[in-house]
Write a protein that holds these residues in place. Sequence first.
Motif, PDB file in Angstrom:
ATOM      1  N   ASN A   1       0.827  -1.200   0.000  1.00  0.00           N
ATOM      2  CA  ASN A   1       0.000   0.000   0.000  1.00  0.00           C
ATOM      3  C   ASN A   1       0.862   1.251   0.000  1.00  0.00           C
ATOM      4  O   ASN A   1       0.595   2.225  -0.706  1.00  0.00           O
ATOM      5  CB  ASN A   1      -0.929  -0.018   1.208  1.00  0.00           C
TER       6      ASN A   1
ATOM      7  N   THR B   1       1.140   4.104  -2.954  1.00  0.00           N
ATOM      8  CA  THR B   1       0.935   5.525  -2.656  1.00  0.00           C
ATOM      9  C   THR B   1       2.107   6.348  -3.146  1.00  0.00           C
ATOM     10  O   THR B   1       1.942   7.409  -3.756  1.00  0.00           O
ATOM     11  CB  THR B   1       0.737   5.735  -1.149  1.00  0.00           C
TER      12      THR B   1
ATOM     13  N   SER C   1      -9.799   8.098 -14.012  1.00  0.00           N
ATOM     14  CA  SER C   1     -10.488   7.739 -12.780  1.00  0.00           C
ATOM     15  C   SER C   1     -10.719   6.239 -12.707  1.00  0.00           C
ATOM     16  O   SER C   1     -10.494   5.601 -11.663  1.00  0.00           O
ATOM     17  CB  SER C   1     -11.818   8.484 -12.695  1.00  0.00           C
ATOM     18  N   LEU C   2     -11.150   5.645 -13.832  1.00  0.00           N
ATOM     19  CA  LEU C   2     -11.371   4.202 -13.865  1.00  0.00           C
ATOM     20  C   LEU C   2     -10.071   3.438 -13.675  1.00  0.00           C
ATOM     21  O   LEU C   2     -10.031   2.428 -12.967  1.00  0.00           O
ATOM     22  CB  LEU C   2     -12.020   3.806 -15.195  1.00  0.00           C
TER      23      LEU C   2
ATOM     24  N   LEU D   1      -7.293   4.487 -12.134  1.00  0.00           N
ATOM     25  CA  LEU D   1      -6.833   4.612 -10.753  1.00  0.00           C
ATOM     26  C   LEU D   1      -7.684   3.778  -9.811  1.00  0.00           C
ATOM     27  O   LEU D   1      -7.177   3.188  -8.844  1.00  0.00           O
ATOM     28  CB  LEU D   1      -6.856   6.079 -10.323  1.00  0.00           C
ATOM     29  N   THR D   2      -8.996   3.700 -10.091  1.00  0.00           N
ATOM     30  CA  THR D   2      -9.877   2.863  -9.272  1.00  0.00           C
ATOM     31  C   THR D   2      -9.498   1.399  -9.397  1.00  0.00           C
ATOM     32  O   THR D   2      -9.467   0.655  -8.401  1.00  0.00           O
ATOM     33  CB  THR D   2     -11.339   3.063  -9.700  1.00  0.00           C
ATOM     34  N   ALA D   3      -9.188   0.989 -10.640  1.00  0.00           N
ATOM     35  CA  ALA D   3      -8.789  -0.398 -10.864  1.00  0.00           C
ATOM     36  C   ALA D   3      -7.481  -0.711 -10.152  1.00  0.00           C
ATOM     37  O   ALA D   3      -7.327  -1.768  -9.523  1.00  0.00           O
ATOM     38  CB  ALA D   3      -8.654  -0.660 -12.366  1.00  0.00           C
TER      39      ALA D   3
ATOM     40  N   SER E   1      -6.289   0.838  -7.537  1.00  0.00           N
ATOM     41  CA  SER E   1      -6.546   0.822  -6.091  1.00  0.00           C
ATOM     42  C   SER E   1      -7.189  -0.485  -5.664  1.00  0.00           C
ATOM     43  O   SER E   1      -6.861  -1.051  -4.617  1.00  0.00           O
ATOM     44  CB  SER E   1      -7.458   2.001  -5.714  1.00  0.00           C
ATOM     45  N   LEU E   2      -8.131  -0.985  -6.495  1.00  0.00           N
ATOM     46  CA  LEU E   2      -8.798  -2.239  -6.184  1.00  0.00           C
ATOM     47  C   LEU E   2      -7.818  -3.398  -6.185  1.00  0.00           C
ATOM     48  O   LEU E   2      -7.846  -4.262  -5.290  1.00  0.00           O
ATOM     49  CB  LEU E   2      -9.921  -2.490  -7.199  1.00  0.00           C
TER      50      LEU E   2
END
Length: 272
Positions: A4, A8, A243-244, A246-248, A250-251
């Motif tokens: 993590n 970051t 956005s998608l 970065l979301t992926a 992060s997931l």
Amino acid sequence: MMHNKRATKTFLPFLLLLLLSSCISHKDMVYLQDVDDANMAPATINEAALRQPYKIRPYDNLTIKVNVNEESTIDFLNQNLSSVSSGESDLFFKGYTVDDSGNVDLPLLGSINVQGLTTEQIKDSLDAKYADHYNQVTTTVKLSNFRVTMLGEFMQPGVHYVFEEKLTLLQAVGMAGGMTEFANATRVKILRETESGKIKKAYLNLGSTDVLESEYFFLRPNDVVYIEPYKAKGFQVNAATLSLALTAVSLVTVMANLAVTLMNTNNNNQPE
């Protein structure tokens, strides 16, 4: 936790760079920013350009109306204007198109050369010619194809028709609904066809009052105005994709951390 922190550290500089690259200077978005508001000094407009009327060229379209005392004569002379215009297309079909030799074909007078003349000069010429046939005759001559094309970062880009003798660049911007938040007001491109048929190009800075002194501040029929976007617009266009992504990421990071946590838990529960 280690994964993590690494994620970051990897994406924080990228996000910071994205935000910095997307910022647009407020100064670059203000029109005529060098006007002295305290003293309200009057701006100097290019008087030569203001006094320079447009001269008719081949393929222009003219609205010509003849006024005489006889009603039947009026109907005959104004047969192209027998009904009220309902739009810009009617101005073309009911007007008089200047042919490639610079002539228009008028009732009673026949072929008249108008190339290189202003609408006021054409009016004076027609008044004199029709006076040989009728008493107390006057004409009205208007250019019906005065249009400008607004491209790029405008709220309402497209072809805009003008029903005035003069049009400034600022008025044209207003006709197009103003600029978008990504418009580069310091770099406005004007494309203009000269009388010889060549295309001239100029760049104007709407952030400076120097634009008022430019020969291009007063627009001409068929001018093209193009406003470039800032590079920041590219980031907005791709914002959903970013956005998608970065979301992926992060997931995936969360799932990886969860898997590592489960593996560590299982290892700790293994009998020694």
